[in-house]
Scaffold this active site. Structure first.
Site, PDB file in Angstrom:
ATOM      1  N   GLU A  78       0.828  -1.195   0.000  1.00  6.85           N
ATOM      2  CA  GLU A  78       0.000   0.000   0.000  1.00  6.85           C
ATOM      3  C   GLU A  78       0.868   1.252   0.000  1.00  6.85           C
ATOM      4  O   GLU A  78       1.866   1.333   0.705  1.00  6.85           O
ATOM      5  CB  GLU A  78      -0.913   0.018   1.221  1.00  6.85           C
ATOM      6  CG  GLU A  78      -1.899  -1.134   1.272  1.00  6.85           C
ATOM      7  CD  GLU A  78      -2.963  -1.060   0.172  1.00  6.85           C
ATOM      8  OE1 GLU A  78      -3.130   0.017  -0.428  1.00  6.85           O
ATOM      9  OE2 GLU A  78      -3.622  -2.093  -0.074  1.00  6.85           O
ATOM     10  N   ARG A  88      -9.424   8.293  19.237  1.00  3.76           N
ATOM     11  CA  ARG A  88      -8.215   8.554  19.984  1.00  3.76           C
ATOM     12  C   ARG A  88      -6.986   7.985  19.313  1.00  3.76           C
ATOM     13  O   ARG A  88      -7.073   7.050  18.525  1.00  3.76           O
ATOM     14  CB  ARG A  88      -8.338   8.016  21.403  1.00  3.76           C
ATOM     15  CG  ARG A  88      -8.708   6.558  21.469  1.00  3.76           C
ATOM     16  CD  ARG A  88      -9.151   6.142  22.857  1.00  3.76           C
ATOM     17  NE  ARG A  88      -9.482   4.712  22.797  1.00  3.76           N
ATOM     18  CZ  ARG A  88      -8.992   3.811  23.599  1.00  3.76           C
ATOM     19  NH1 ARG A  88      -8.180   4.154  24.544  1.00  3.76           N
ATOM     20  NH2 ARG A  88      -9.308   2.550  23.472  1.00  3.76           N
ATOM     21  N   CYS A 141      -7.348  -1.878   8.278  1.00  2.50           N
ATOM     22  CA  CYS A 141      -6.069  -1.889   7.546  1.00  2.50           C
ATOM     23  C   CYS A 141      -5.608  -0.468   7.260  1.00  2.50           C
ATOM     24  O   CYS A 141      -4.457  -0.104   7.518  1.00  2.50           O
ATOM     25  CB  CYS A 141      -6.216  -2.678   6.244  1.00  2.50           C
ATOM     26  SG  CYS A 141      -6.554  -4.433   6.478  1.00  2.50           S
ATOM     27  N   HIS A 165      -1.396  -5.925   1.594  1.00  2.00           N
ATOM     28  CA  HIS A 165      -2.615  -6.727   1.584  1.00  2.00           C
ATOM     29  C   HIS A 165      -2.366  -8.052   0.862  1.00  2.00           C
ATOM     30  O   HIS A 165      -1.618  -8.096  -0.120  1.00  2.00           O
ATOM     31  CB  HIS A 165      -3.744  -5.984   0.859  1.00  2.00           C
ATOM     32  CG  HIS A 165      -4.590  -5.156   1.775  1.00  2.00           C
ATOM     33  ND1 HIS A 165      -4.744  -3.787   1.627  1.00  2.00           N
ATOM     34  CD2 HIS A 165      -5.356  -5.503   2.851  1.00  2.00           C
ATOM     35  CE1 HIS A 165      -5.543  -3.334   2.570  1.00  2.00           C
ATOM     36  NE2 HIS A 165      -5.932  -4.353   3.322  1.00  2.00           N
TER      37      HIS A 165
END
Length: 212
Positions: A78, A88, A141, A165
């Site tokens: 990626e 958060r 992801c 991936h």
């Protein structure tokens, strides 16, 4: 180089996550790299907190996260994680997380600082399908890739970070006609080739974009 390689637990009703199975099969030493493997929950925030805790306990040079992308037919490093988080983020070096809205204040995106093109080509060179991806989706992801970029910027300035991936395995597509799959053995060999290519050197200059 000391590299932390993470993979998600099974999710979405699946009893197996091929990313986790492939990472489990990686050698503890790949090329000149020392490999540490870590299973992480497929849960927003809990996943990056698990990684952050491990980073705080060891002097890691790089983190490579691996996840499943059902429907893809290749290993896909990626390029970028986008900011779609609105809760958060972890505090510095393994401290307790703080409630901070990062959607309006955080960077819009973080590009992997690993040599993702070199890694993609390395997978191809050992004979397995690979392509450079420009979208990590909008699930955990992408969250992990973005949050790793945040950690690298704010807590670990020399940390290399990236995400790959992997497809389904054949056992997962018996009830999913015409859905591509890949054996865990192939995934493991492809990931090994990609990991060997990780370095602080500049990435290669080659066009790897897609039209869709």
């Amino acid at each position: 180089m000391k590299i932390l390689v993470t993979a998600f637990e099974p999710f979405g009703g699946e009893s197996i996550n091929p990313a986790l199975e492939a990472v489990k099969r990686l050698e503890d030493s790949i090329g000149e790299h020392e490999i540490t493997k870590l299973e992480i929950p497929t849960v927003f925030h809990d996943s990056i907190e698990t990684i952050n805790t491990t980073l705080a306990q060891g002097n890691y040079d790089a983190v490579l996260a691996v996840g499943q992308a059902g429907g893809r037919s290749a290993l896909t490093p990626e390029r970028v994680g986008i900011n779609i988080d609105d809760a958060r983020i972890p505090d510095n070096k393994g401290q307790q997380p703080i409630d901070t809205p990062i959607q309006p204040n955080g960077a819009p995106a973080y590009f992997s600082n690993m040599p993702v093109k070199k890694m993609t080509e390395a997978i191809k060179q050992v004979g397995f399908p690979a392509s450079l991806s420009n979208t990590a989706g909008t699930f955990v992801c992408n969250h992990i890739l973005y949050q790793l970029g945040y950690l690298a910027e704010h807590s670990y300035p020399n940390l290399l970070f990236g995400f790959i991936h992997v497809p389904f395995i054949p056992e997962q597509v018996t009830t999913k006609p015409e859905t591509p799959s890949m054996s865990i053995e192939t995934m493991t060999k492809g990931l090994t080739a990609a990991i060997k290519a990780i370095s602080y050197e500049k990435d290669i200059k080659v066009a790897l974009g897609q039209t869709h």
